[in-house]
Write a protein that holds these residues in place. Structure first.
Motif, PDB file in Angstrom:
ATOM      1  N   SER A  12       0.850  -1.182   0.000  1.00 19.57           N
ATOM      2  CA  SER A  12       0.000   0.000   0.000  1.00 19.57           C
ATOM      3  C   SER A  12       0.890   1.238   0.000  1.00 19.57           C
ATOM      4  CB  SER A  12      -0.929   0.015   1.218  1.00 19.57           C
ATOM      5  OG  SER A  12      -0.182   0.053   2.411  1.00 19.57           O
ATOM      6  N   GLN A  14       0.569   5.806   0.075  1.00 22.39           N
ATOM      7  CA  GLN A  14      -0.260   6.995   0.167  1.00 22.39           C
ATOM      8  C   GLN A  14      -0.291   7.701  -1.188  1.00 22.39           C
ATOM      9  OE1 GLN A  14      -1.835   6.436   3.656  1.00 22.39           O
ATOM     10  NE2 GLN A  14      -2.135   8.458   2.735  1.00 22.39           N
ATOM     11  N   GLU A  15      -1.412   8.260  -1.483  1.00 21.15           N
ATOM     12  CA  GLU A  15      -1.555   9.042  -2.703  1.00 21.15           C
ATOM     13  C   GLU A  15      -0.436  10.075  -2.794  1.00 21.15           C
ATOM     14  OE1 GLU A  15      -5.366  10.902  -2.795  1.00 21.15           O
ATOM     15  OE2 GLU A  15      -5.396  11.135  -4.972  1.00 21.15           O
ATOM     16  N   SER A  82       1.869   8.468  -6.906  1.00 18.68           N
ATOM     17  CA  SER A  82       0.810   7.462  -6.982  1.00 18.68           C
ATOM     18  C   SER A  82      -0.580   8.092  -6.969  1.00 18.68           C
ATOM     19  CB  SER A  82       0.929   6.495  -5.792  1.00 18.68           C
ATOM     20  OG  SER A  82       2.141   5.775  -5.849  1.00 18.68           O
ATOM     21  N   GLN A  83      -1.444   7.520  -7.785  1.00 20.52           N
ATOM     22  CA  GLN A  83      -2.811   7.996  -7.903  1.00 20.52           C
ATOM     23  C   GLN A  83      -3.787   6.873  -7.528  1.00 20.52           C
ATOM     24  OE1 GLN A  83      -3.154   9.425 -11.939  1.00 20.52           O
ATOM     25  NE2 GLN A  83      -1.564  10.987 -11.656  1.00 20.52           N
ATOM     26  N   LEU A  84      -4.993   7.277  -7.109  1.00 21.73           N
ATOM     27  CA  LEU A  84      -5.981   6.277  -6.705  1.00 21.73           C
ATOM     28  C   LEU A  84      -6.243   5.268  -7.814  1.00 21.73           C
ATOM     29  CD1 LEU A  84      -8.545   8.532  -4.787  1.00 21.73           C
ATOM     30  CD2 LEU A  84      -6.745   7.082  -3.825  1.00 21.73           C
ATOM     31  N   THR A  87      -4.490   1.747  -8.140  1.00 23.46           N
ATOM     32  CA  THR A  87      -4.891   0.578  -7.354  1.00 23.46           C
ATOM     33  C   THR A  87      -5.233  -0.575  -8.289  1.00 23.46           C
ATOM     34  OG1 THR A  87      -5.699   1.845  -5.466  1.00 23.46           O
ATOM     35  CG2 THR A  87      -6.652  -0.344  -5.797  1.00 23.46           C
ATOM     36  N   LYS A 113      -2.487  -1.107  -3.280  1.00 25.48           N
ATOM     37  CA  LYS A 113      -3.601  -0.249  -2.878  1.00 25.48           C
ATOM     38  C   LYS A 113      -3.064   1.148  -2.633  1.00 25.48           C
ATOM     39  CE  LYS A 113      -6.855  -1.959  -0.356  1.00 25.48           C
ATOM     40  NZ  LYS A 113      -7.675  -2.512   0.748  1.00 25.48           N
ATOM     41  N   VAL A 114      -3.639   2.120  -3.327  1.00 26.71           N
ATOM     42  CA  VAL A 114      -3.252   3.512  -3.117  1.00 26.71           C
ATOM     43  C   VAL A 114      -4.283   4.139  -2.183  1.00 26.71           C
ATOM     44  CG1 VAL A 114      -2.795   5.727  -4.192  1.00 26.71           C
ATOM     45  CG2 VAL A 114      -2.187   3.608  -5.394  1.00 26.71           C
ATOM     46  N   LEU A 115      -3.785   4.696  -1.091  1.00 27.07           N
ATOM     47  CA  LEU A 115      -4.646   5.223  -0.036  1.00 27.07           C
ATOM     48  C   LEU A 115      -4.810   6.729  -0.162  1.00 27.07           C
ATOM     49  CD1 LEU A 115      -2.961   3.197   2.847  1.00 27.07           C
ATOM     50  CD2 LEU A 115      -5.014   2.576   1.545  1.00 27.07           C
ATOM     51  N   ALA A 116      -6.024   7.201   0.007  1.00 24.06           N
ATOM     52  CA  ALA A 116      -6.307   8.636  -0.089  1.00 24.06           C
ATOM     53  C   ALA A 116      -5.838   9.372   1.163  1.00 24.06           C
ATOM     54  CB  ALA A 116      -7.804   8.851  -0.279  1.00 24.06           C
TER      55      ALA A 116
END
Lengths: 116, 114
Positions: A12, A14-15, A82-84, A87, A113-116
Motif C-alpha cells: 500500500s 499513500q496518494e 501514486s494515484q488512486l 490501485t 492499494k493507493v490510499l487517499a
C-alpha cells in the motif's frame, strides 16, 4: 525452468507518494523481454511498461519507470506520484525469445492499494 | 477500435461437462493466445495460435484444445470439466509472433465448475 518471482503479495502507498514493486526472474537466455502489466478490479490486463534485455537504459513511461539489473535478474517497477487509479494487481512477465513460442511467463502478482 | 472481446463473460458448469470459450482479436491481429488465471495466481499459458496453426502449448492436459478460424477468432474447448478448471480464462491477441510483440488482453471469461 524459466520462472518469475514477485515476493510482495500486497503493498500500500499513500496518494502522491512513490512505491517500488519487486520482480526477479530466472533464465539462461541472453535476449528476452520483460513487462509489467496492470490488472484493475475490472479484470482487463493493461501493459504498463516494457523492457528489452539488450537495452541497458531503463524504460520509462510517464510516472512509471523500471530498474533493470540484468546480472541480478531483477526488474522492479517504480510508480511515482501514486494515484488512486493505480490501485490494481501488478504482474511482472517474462517473454523468452528462443523457445519459438512467444508466450508470457507471469509472476504471482502484487496487489497495490493507493490510499487517499 | 474495438479491443479483444471474449464471450461469455461468466459461465457456470458442473463436473464432467464440456465448455467452449470464444475470443475475437483486435482487427489486424493474426495471433491469439489463451491463458488460465486461477484466483490469486498469475496467468498460465495454455495455447498460442498464429495464422490458424498452433504455435505453442502449455502444460495442460489433452482435455484442453483450441482452434483459430480464418477470421482469426479463436475457441478454447475444455472437456470433462474438473473443479480445478474454475478460473478466469484470458485471451490475448498480437500482430504476430515475434519476441517483444505486445499481447493485448480481453476482459476474460470467468468459469465456475460446481
Amino acid at each position: 525452468a524459466q520462472t518469475v518471482t514477485q515476493s510482495q503479495p500486497e503493498m500500500s502507498v499513500q496518494e502522491a507518494e512513490t512505491v517500488t514493486l519487486s520482480c526477479t526472474y530466472d533464465t539462461s537466455e541472453n535476449n528476452y523481454y520483460l513487462f509489467w502489466y496492470k490488472q484493475p478490479p475490472s479484470r482487463q490486463m493493461i501493459l504498463v511498461i516494457r523492457q528489452e534485455a539488450y537495452k541497458q537504459q531503463n524504460a520509462t513511461e510517464n510516472r512509471f519507470s523500471v530498474n533493470f539489473q540484468k546480472a541480478a535478474k531483477s526488474f522492479s517497477l517504480k510508480i511515482s506520484d501514486s494515484q488512486l487509479g493505480d490501485t490494481a494487481m501488478y504482474f511482472c512477465a517474462f517473454m523468452p525469445s528462443t523457445s519459438g513460442t512467444y508466450k508470457y511467463i507471469f509472476g504471482t502478482g502484487t496487489r497495490l492499494k493507493v490510499l487517499a | 477500435d474495438a479491443g479483444v472481446t471474449q464471450s461469455p463473460t461468466h459461465l457456470i458448469k458442473t463436473r464432467g461437462q464440456h465448455v467452449t470459450l470464444r475470443c475475437s482479436p483486435i482487427s489486424g491481429h493474426k495471433s491469439v493466445s489463451w491463458y488460465q488465471q486461477v484466483l490469486g495466481q498469475g496467468p498460465q499459458f495454455i495455447f498460442q495460435y498464429y495464422e490458424k496453426e498452433e504455435r505453442g502449448r502449455g502444460n495442460f492436459p489433452d482435455r484442453f484444445s483450441a482452434r483459430q478460424f480464418p477470421n482469426y477468432s479463436s475457441e478454447l474447448n475444455v472437456n470433462a470439466l474438473l473443479l480445478g478448471d474454475s478460473a478466469l480464462y484470458l485471451c490475448a491477441s498480437s500482430l504476430g509472433v515475434r519476441t517483444g510483440n505486445e499481447q493485448f488482453f480481453g476482459p476474460g471469461t470467468r468459469l465456475t465448475v460446481l
